[in-house]
Design a protein around this motif. Structure first.
Motif, PDB file in Angstrom:
ATOM      1  N   ARG A   1      -8.216 -14.707  -3.054  1.00 26.30           N
ATOM      2  CA  ARG A   1      -8.554 -15.095  -1.934  1.00 26.30           C
ATOM      3  C   ARG A   1      -8.200 -16.495  -2.054  1.00 26.30           C
ATOM      4  N   ARG A   2      -8.806 -16.668  -3.385  1.00 29.34           N
ATOM      5  CA  ARG A   2      -8.910 -18.284  -3.044  1.00 29.34           C
ATOM      6  C   ARG A   2      -8.561 -19.145  -3.392  1.00 29.34           C
ATOM      7  N   VAL A   3      -7.138 -18.536  -3.987  1.00 23.16           N
ATOM      8  CA  VAL A   3      -5.903 -19.317  -3.831  1.00 23.16           C
ATOM      9  C   VAL A   3      -5.097 -19.462  -3.099  1.00 23.16           C
ATOM     10  N   ALA A   4      -4.658 -18.166  -2.294  1.00 24.38           N
ATOM     11  CA  ALA A   4      -3.785 -18.007  -1.041  1.00 24.38           C
ATOM     12  C   ALA A   4      -3.624 -16.903  -0.172  1.00 24.38           C
ATOM     13  N   PRO A   5      -3.849 -16.612   0.861  1.00 23.38           N
ATOM     14  CA  PRO A   5      -3.624 -15.697   1.522  1.00 23.38           C
ATOM     15  C   PRO A   5      -3.061 -14.766   0.733  1.00 23.38           C
ATOM     16  N   VAL A   6      -3.525 -13.256   0.908  1.00 21.22           N
ATOM     17  CA  VAL A   6      -3.081 -11.931   0.020  1.00 21.22           C
ATOM     18  C   VAL A   6      -2.942 -11.141   0.452  1.00 21.22           C
ATOM     19  N   TYR A   7      -1.686 -10.145   0.469  1.00 19.52           N
ATOM     20  CA  TYR A   7      -0.999  -9.160   0.604  1.00 19.52           C
ATOM     21  C   TYR A   7      -1.216  -8.697  -0.255  1.00 19.52           C
ATOM     22  N   ALA A   8      -1.860  -6.672  -0.246  1.00 17.01           N
ATOM     23  CA  ALA A   8      -1.338  -6.181  -0.888  1.00 17.01           C
ATOM     24  C   ALA A   8      -1.129  -4.746  -0.386  1.00 17.01           C
ATOM     25  N   VAL A   9      -0.617  -3.601  -1.215  1.00 15.60           N
ATOM     26  CA  VAL A   9      -0.078  -2.545  -1.353  1.00 15.60           C
ATOM     27  C   VAL A   9      -0.658  -1.974  -2.460  1.00 15.60           C
ATOM     28  N   HIS A  10      -0.949  -0.281  -2.235  1.00 14.84           N
ATOM     29  CA  HIS A  10      -1.144   0.983  -2.833  1.00 14.84           C
ATOM     30  C   HIS A  10      -0.535   0.681  -4.439  1.00 14.84           C
ATOM     31  N   GLY A  11      -1.462   1.844  -5.363  1.00 10.12           N
ATOM     32  CA  GLY A  11      -0.075   1.782  -6.639  1.00 10.12           C
ATOM     33  C   GLY A  11      -0.691   3.620  -6.957  1.00 10.12           C
ATOM     34  N   ASN A  12      -0.324   3.980  -7.477  1.00 12.81           N
ATOM     35  CA  ASN A  12      -0.688   5.409  -8.071  1.00 12.81           C
ATOM     36  C   ASN A  12      -1.729   5.642  -8.645  1.00 12.81           C
ATOM     37  N   HIS A  13      -2.186   4.652  -9.290  1.00 15.26           N
ATOM     38  CA  HIS A  13      -3.738   5.193 -10.052  1.00 15.26           C
ATOM     39  C   HIS A  13      -5.252   4.463  -8.863  1.00 15.26           C
TER      40      HIS A  13
ATOM     41  N   MET B   1     -13.323  -3.348   0.432  1.00 16.87           N
ATOM     42  CA  MET B   1     -13.444  -4.404  -0.616  1.00 16.87           C
ATOM     43  C   MET B   1     -12.541  -5.125  -0.005  1.00 16.87           C
ATOM     44  N   LEU B   2     -10.893  -4.727   0.344  1.00 17.10           N
ATOM     45  CA  LEU B   2      -9.784  -5.125   0.247  1.00 17.10           C
ATOM     46  C   LEU B   2     -10.571  -6.441   1.260  1.00 17.10           C
ATOM     47  N   GLU B   3     -10.985  -5.223   2.645  1.00 17.29           N
ATOM     48  CA  GLU B   3     -11.259  -6.095   3.795  1.00 17.29           C
ATOM     49  C   GLU B   3     -12.265  -6.633   4.538  1.00 17.29           C
TER      50      GLU B   3
ATOM     51  N   GLU C   1      -5.518  -8.746   3.194  1.00 15.37           N
ATOM     52  CA  GLU C   1      -4.875  -7.609   4.628  1.00 15.37           C
ATOM     53  C   GLU C   1      -3.851  -6.385   3.443  1.00 15.37           C
ATOM     54  N   LEU C   2      -4.165  -5.174   3.558  1.00 17.64           N
ATOM     55  CA  LEU C   2      -3.445  -4.147   3.046  1.00 17.64           C
ATOM     56  C   LEU C   2      -2.590  -3.447   4.020  1.00 17.64           C
ATOM     57  N   LEU C   3      -1.148  -3.360   3.511  1.00 20.77           N
ATOM     58  CA  LEU C   3      -0.097  -2.943   4.212  1.00 20.77           C
ATOM     59  C   LEU C   3       0.280  -1.709   4.011  1.00 20.77           C
ATOM     60  N   MET C   4       0.455  -1.180   4.313  1.00 23.19           N
ATOM     61  CA  MET C   4       0.320   0.475   4.486  1.00 23.19           C
ATOM     62  C   MET C   4       1.686   0.939   5.326  1.00 23.19           C
ATOM     63  N   ASN C   5       2.566   1.062   5.510  1.00 18.65           N
ATOM     64  CA  ASN C   5       3.994   1.127   5.529  1.00 18.65           C
ATOM     65  C   ASN C   5       4.214   0.447   6.659  1.00 18.65           C
ATOM     66  N   SER C   6       3.861  -1.073   6.977  1.00 20.67           N
ATOM     67  CA  SER C   6       3.711  -2.003   8.090  1.00 20.67           C
ATOM     68  C   SER C   6       4.417  -3.297   7.712  1.00 20.67           C
TER      69      SER C   6
ATOM     70  N   TRP D   1       9.959 -11.466   7.851  1.00 17.90           N
ATOM     71  CA  TRP D   1       8.998 -10.381   7.942  1.00 17.90           C
ATOM     72  C   TRP D   1       8.655  -9.982   6.240  1.00 17.90           C
ATOM     73  N   LEU D   2       7.259  -9.034   5.897  1.00 22.08           N
ATOM     74  CA  LEU D   2       7.014  -8.790   4.663  1.00 22.08           C
ATOM     75  C   LEU D   2       6.737  -7.742   5.186  1.00 22.08           C
ATOM     76  N   THR D   3       7.498  -6.214   4.274  1.00 22.28           N
ATOM     77  CA  THR D   3       6.528  -5.099   4.265  1.00 22.28           C
ATOM     78  C   THR D   3       6.227  -5.145   3.420  1.00 22.28           C
ATOM     79  N   GLY D   4       5.439  -3.512   3.835  1.00 25.67           N
ATOM     80  CA  GLY D   4       4.355  -3.360   2.299  1.00 25.67           C
ATOM     81  C   GLY D   4       4.614  -1.806   2.729  1.00 25.67           C
ATOM     82  N   MET D   5       5.080  -1.219   1.736  1.00 25.46           N
ATOM     83  CA  MET D   5       5.409   0.110   1.633  1.00 25.46           C
ATOM     84  C   MET D   5       3.720   0.728   0.560  1.00 25.46           C
ATOM     85  N   ASP D   6       3.806   1.715   1.174  1.00 25.10           N
ATOM     86  CA  ASP D   6       1.841   2.836   0.427  1.00 25.10           C
ATOM     87  C   ASP D   6       2.777   3.444  -0.527  1.00 25.10           C
ATOM     88  N   TYR D   7       2.402   3.662  -1.550  1.00 22.94           N
ATOM     89  CA  TYR D   7       2.174   4.868  -2.570  1.00 22.94           C
ATOM     90  C   TYR D   7       2.561   5.806  -1.810  1.00 22.94           C
TER      91      TYR D   7
END
Length: 277
Positions: A100-112, A124-126, A131-136, A148-154
């Motif tokens: 977060r010190r580097v730049a704005p961060v966007y994330a999606v979940h993985g299986n692990h 923690m992410l919040e 910003e956590l993207l869950m099919n959004s 547009w950035l679309t994040g698909m949740d695992y």
């Protein structure tokens, strides 16, 4: 007898050297630069930079390497497996605060992530303003233009049962779109790829790539998209050229061993396709 001992010693030395090489590949701290040209990228986004990190698992991110990118990166994208089961949350939190010190961060979940303490991770992410993207969808703005950035949740329950791609506003259908997803097999559900650029991980590039044998620890369905840059020409579609980048990832499964498949992060420079005419 002395000759036999020499042979055994030579074999042991070769084996030790190989193990050291595999550990070095698994624990490598390197950012791989890559330029990706996109037909529909607004010219104001030309030269924009994305730091893509996938499959951190249990590793600690390198502070000095990442802080050298401060001010050089527009966004950080995390393509899943931010952690794994039994990883101390303190380590994950330190990683997230660093990014977060580097730049704005966007994330999606993985299986692990789903096999770990997913609710603790999400909280923690919040708290870290990630910003956590869950099919959004989220709009990325720059110099009066946007993509547009679309994040698909695992899919946490049924393997690869992804929902439909979330719709963009009706008047935005021609706008450039980036999809962030953990599993590159997501793209297989589309005969016509719906995104200008898809960013994924999950495969670790196979992690172990044996000479003459290949990827021994990766399902065959991924062998053709194990890592690297892939493109589909779709002249009759809205997205004329669809591109996917699959990262080998920063972490590792089980033991810290990689062979001919070193750990990586990607520094992506976006380029607008300048059509001659």
């Amino acid at each position: 007898m002395s000759a036999l001992i020499w042979v055994y010693a030579s074999i042991a030395l070769v084996g030790l050297s190989l193990i050291c090489k595999m550990i070095n590949e698994a624990l490598r701290n390197k950012v791989s630069p890559i330029e990706i040209e996109m037909d529909r990228l607004p010219t104001s986004f030309d030269g924009s930079r994305i730091l893509l990190i996938t499959d951190i698992h249990r590793r600690k991110l390198p502070e000095s390497l990442l802080m050298a990118l401060h001010g050089q990166v527009d966004w950080v994208f995390l393509a899943g497996d931010i952690m794994e089961k039994n990883v101390p949350l303190g380590r994950v939190e330190a990683n997230m605060k660093l990014l977060r010190r580097v730049a704005p961060v966007y994330a999606v979940h993985g299986n692990h992530d789903y096999k770990a303490k997913i609710s603790s991770l999400d909280n923690m992410l919040e708290q870290c303003d990630i910003e956590l993207l869950m099919n959004s969808n989220v709009r990325l703005d720059k110099n009066g233009d946007h993509v547009w950035l679309t994040g698909m949740d695992y899919p946490p329950f049924r393997k690869r049962s992804y929902p439909a791609l979330p719709k963009l506003p009706v008047h935005e259908m021609e706008t450039c779109r980036i999809v962030l997803v953990h599993d590159p097999a997501w793209a297989n559900r589309y005969s016509v790829k719906p995104a200008d650029l898809t960013l994924a991980g999950h495969t670790h590039g196979g992690q172990i790539n044996l000479p003459f044998i290949g990827l021994i620890s990766l399902d065959k369905e991924y062998h053709h998209i194990a890592c690297g840059l892939f493109q589909w020409n779709q002249p009759n579609a809205v997205v004329k050229t669809a591109t996917m980048l699959v990262s080998r990832g920063f972490g590792y499964r089980h033991l810290p061993l990689r062979l001919r498949c070193p750990a990586e992060m990607h520094l992506i420079t976006l380029r607008a396709n300048k059509v001659e005419g």
